[in-house]
Design an enzyme around this catalytic site. Structure first.
Site, mmCIF file in Angstrom:
data_model
loop_
_atom_site.group_PDB
_atom_site.id
_atom_site.type_symbol
_atom_site.label_atom_id
_atom_site.label_comp_id
_atom_site.label_asym_id
_atom_site.label_seq_id
_atom_site.Cartn_x
_atom_site.Cartn_y
_atom_site.Cartn_z
ATOM 1 N N GLY A 1 0.817 -1.217 0.000
ATOM 2 C CA GLY A 1 0.000 0.000 0.000
ATOM 3 C C GLY A 1 0.848 1.263 0.000
ATOM 4 C CB CYS A 2 3.772 2.260 2.005
ATOM 5 S SG CYS A 2 2.940 2.077 3.604
ATOM 6 C CB THR A 3 5.141 0.297 -2.829
ATOM 7 O OG1 THR A 3 6.084 -0.130 -1.834
ATOM 8 C CG2 THR A 3 5.813 0.375 -4.181
ATOM 9 C CB ALA B 1 5.476 6.415 -2.263
#
Length: 152
Positions: free
Chosen positions: A45-47, A50
């Protein structure tokens, strides 16, 4: 969890980025700033979040925004994350949670049936005088730039 809201003044902070440079809110005085908090570098999710911001970075800059990504990861983990995905914006290594707690994004979470304390995925849009204009609580990781630019 006492999260900053629209209209709140953001207290100045100092923390290092992925390269060990000291970054503070006052560095962005007079500029519109996006501060996005994510739980952990290099997770799906963070990838996605970003990378979506990276892919729309030019449009965000054209709209006058600077960006800062923040998690409690180490400088080394943030540097690896930035280098792997070529992020053009700084990633703050807030290991002691100074910025995370200033914005009020640390608190109880539930994931796969278990409860724990962690970083809540939130984004803050801050005006040039350090006032929160808007908070995005329900971040769409794959379409986050549109949320920011379209004012959702």
């Amino acid at each position: 969890m006492n999260t900053l809201s629209a209209g709140d003044k953001v207290p100045d902070f100092k923390v290092t980025d992925q390269d060990g440079n000291i970054v503070s809110l006052s560095d962005y005085a007079g500029k519109k700033l996006i501060v996005f908090f994510y739980p952990r570098a290099n997770t799906p999710g963070c990838t996605a979040e970003a990378c979506n911001l990276r892919d729309h970075y030019a449009a965000l800059q054209e709209a006058g925004y600077s960006l800062l990504g923040v998690s409690a990861d180490s400088e080394q983990k943030q540097a690896n994350f930035r280098n792997k995905y070529n992020f053009p914006f700084p990633l703050l290594a807030d290991e002691d949670r100074t910025v995370i707690e200033t914005f009020g994004v640390w608190g109880p979470k539930k994931f796969m049936g278990r409860e724990f304390d962690g970083i809540h995925r939130k984004t803050f849009i801050i005006d040039g005088s350090g006032i929160v204009e808007r908070v995005i609580d329900k971040v769409k990781t794959k379409d986050h730039a549109a949320q920011i630019l379209d004012g959702e």
